[in-house]
Design a protein around this motif. Structure first.
Motif, short mmCIF file in Angstrom:
data_model
loop_
_atom_site.label_atom_id
_atom_site.label_comp_id
_atom_site.label_asym_id
_atom_site.label_seq_id
_atom_site.Cartn_x
_atom_site.Cartn_y
_atom_site.Cartn_z
N ILE A 83 -66.55 58.62 24.55
CA ILE A 83 -66.82 57.56 25.53
C ILE A 83 -68.32 57.55 25.91
CG2 ILE A 83 -66.36 56.74 27.89
CD1 ILE A 83 -63.43 57.84 27.46
N ARG A 84 -68.87 58.76 26.09
CA ARG A 84 -70.31 58.87 26.41
C ARG A 84 -71.16 58.27 25.28
NH1 ARG A 84 -70.06 64.12 28.21
NH2 ARG A 84 -70.82 64.83 26.19
N LEU A 85 -70.79 58.63 24.05
CA LEU A 85 -71.52 58.11 22.89
C LEU A 85 -71.48 56.58 22.87
CD1 LEU A 85 -72.69 58.32 19.88
CD2 LEU A 85 -70.30 58.35 19.16
N ARG A 145 -75.58 66.10 16.78
CA ARG A 145 -76.89 66.02 16.11
C ARG A 145 -77.30 64.58 15.85
NH1 ARG A 145 -75.94 70.24 11.18
NH2 ARG A 145 -75.32 72.04 12.44
N GLY A 146 -76.59 63.66 16.45
CA GLY A 146 -76.98 62.26 16.30
C GLY A 146 -76.44 61.58 15.05
N ILE A 147 -75.48 62.21 14.36
CA ILE A 147 -74.99 61.62 13.10
C ILE A 147 -74.13 60.37 13.36
CG2 ILE A 147 -73.65 62.02 10.99
CD1 ILE A 147 -74.58 64.95 11.15
N ALA A 148 -73.25 60.43 14.36
CA ALA A 148 -72.45 59.24 14.69
C ALA A 148 -73.37 58.11 15.13
CB ALA A 148 -71.42 59.56 15.77
N THR A 149 -74.38 58.45 15.92
CA THR A 149 -75.36 57.45 16.37
C THR A 149 -76.04 56.78 15.17
OG1 THR A 149 -75.73 58.80 18.32
CG2 THR A 149 -77.39 57.12 17.87
N LEU A 150 -76.41 57.60 14.18
CA LEU A 150 -77.05 57.09 12.96
C LEU A 150 -76.14 56.10 12.24
CD1 LEU A 150 -79.77 58.30 11.94
CD2 LEU A 150 -78.45 59.68 10.34
C1 LIG Z 1 -67.06 61.38 18.85
C2 LIG Z 1 -67.86 61.89 17.65
C3 LIG Z 1 -67.67 60.91 16.49
C4 LIG Z 1 -69.36 61.93 18.03
O1 LIG Z 1 -70.13 62.29 16.87
P1 LIG Z 1 -71.55 63.04 17.00
O2 LIG Z 1 -72.23 62.95 15.68
O3 LIG Z 1 -71.37 64.36 17.61
O4 LIG Z 1 -72.30 62.06 18.02
P2 LIG Z 1 -73.87 62.08 18.32
O5 LIG Z 1 -74.45 63.40 17.91
O6 LIG Z 1 -74.47 60.85 17.76
O7 LIG Z 1 -73.86 61.98 19.88
C5 LIG Z 1 -73.23 63.03 20.63
C6 LIG Z 1 -74.22 63.76 21.51
O8 LIG Z 1 -75.20 64.46 20.78
C7 LIG Z 1 -76.48 64.22 21.36
N1 LIG Z 1 -77.51 64.25 20.32
C8 LIG Z 1 -77.83 63.26 19.50
N2 LIG Z 1 -78.81 63.65 18.67
C9 LIG Z 1 -79.09 64.91 18.97
C10 LIG Z 1 -79.98 65.87 18.46
N3 LIG Z 1 -80.82 65.57 17.45
N4 LIG Z 1 -79.96 67.12 18.99
C11 LIG Z 1 -79.12 67.40 19.99
N5 LIG Z 1 -78.25 66.54 20.51
C12 LIG Z 1 -78.25 65.31 20.02
C13 LIG Z 1 -76.39 62.86 21.91
O9 LIG Z 1 -77.33 62.66 22.95
C14 LIG Z 1 -74.98 62.83 22.39
O10 LIG Z 1 -74.91 63.37 23.66
P3 LIG Z 1 -74.16 62.59 24.80
O11 LIG Z 1 -73.16 61.67 24.12
O12 LIG Z 1 -73.54 63.70 25.54
O13 LIG Z 1 -75.21 61.85 25.52
C15 LIG Z 1 -67.43 63.33 17.25
O14 LIG Z 1 -67.42 64.14 18.39
C16 LIG Z 1 -66.07 63.42 16.57
O15 LIG Z 1 -65.95 63.29 15.35
N6 LIG Z 1 -64.97 63.66 17.37
C17 LIG Z 1 -63.62 63.77 16.82
C18 LIG Z 1 -63.09 62.43 16.38
C19 LIG Z 1 -63.13 61.42 17.51
O16 LIG Z 1 -62.80 61.70 18.63
N7 LIG Z 1 -63.59 60.18 17.18
C20 LIG Z 1 -63.65 59.07 18.12
C21 LIG Z 1 -62.31 58.45 18.26
S1 LIG Z 1 -62.35 56.96 19.22
#
Ligand SMILES: CC(C)(COP(=O)(O)OP(=O)(O)OC[C@H]1O[C@@H](n2cnc3c(N)ncnc32)[C@H](O)[C@@H]1OP(=O)(O)O)[C@@H](O)C(=O)NCCC(=O)NCCS
Length: 152
Positions: free
Chosen positions: A113-115, A79-84
């Protein structure tokens, strides 16, 4: 969603998310140590209903900001929380033009990695057997101080 600095009173919620996010989670005392370090920035994302749903911990070293930990509650991913959280971090550190950003990530963690690639990080190498639990390799990624997110 509110982003603010983490406090000691958030440690219980941090621990719950951490245990659901990693096979070998950080201990409470590791988080407490980061919270106490003047060279670390510890940010939390708070949902009006759910409370803490994500955190980002980054530490300042001589040549770079090092991403120490980032995790989002499983139900709130994609949902874009990590991006935020990263956007806020880049804002907070924008005046520091000398330091880039670096991190290690498991080679199998394609979602992360994608993020990072979307945020402007690029791969700079591999650390063989970096993760002691399964001897998995780490991808080392780097983002220049003035990099812009892909597509931004
Ligand atoms: C890795 C992690 C931190 C990502 O957090 P997240 O909040 O899901 O990341 P985001 O939502 O910002 O981005 C993820 C995807 O959601 C998509 N997205 C962002 N905002 C969105 C929205 N409003 N609606 C739908 N999808 C959305 C993004 O496009 C992104 O897709 P892509 O990366 O496939 O292009 C999370 O998966 C996690 O906690 N994993 C376990 C711990 C971990 O592995 N941490 C990293 C260790 S190095």
């Amino acid at each position: 969603m509110i982003i603010r600095r983490l406090q000691t009173s958030d440690l219980g919620a941090i621990e719950r998310i951490e245990r659901r996010s990693y096979p070998t989670p950080w201990s409470r005392s590791m988080f407490a140590a980061e919270l106490a370090k003047p060279s670390s920035i510890c940010l939390g994302a708070f949902d009006a209903k759910a409370g803490l749903v994500a955190y980002l911990i980054i530490s300042r070293y001589v040549d770079a900001w090092h991403v120490m930990n980032v995790a989002v509650e499983p139900e709130h991913r994609g949902r874009g929380i990590a991006t935020l959280l990263f956007d806020r971090l880049f804002e907070l550190t924008a005046a520091d033009r000398r330091r880039g950003y670096t991190l290690e990530v498991r080679v199998s963690n394609t979602a992360a990695i994608r993020l990072y690639e979307r945020l402007g990080f690029t791969s700079r190498g591999i650390r063989r057997g970096y993760y002691t639990d399964n001897r998995e390799d780490a991808l080392v990624m780097w983002r220049d101080p003035l990099a812009r997110a892909v597509g931004a």
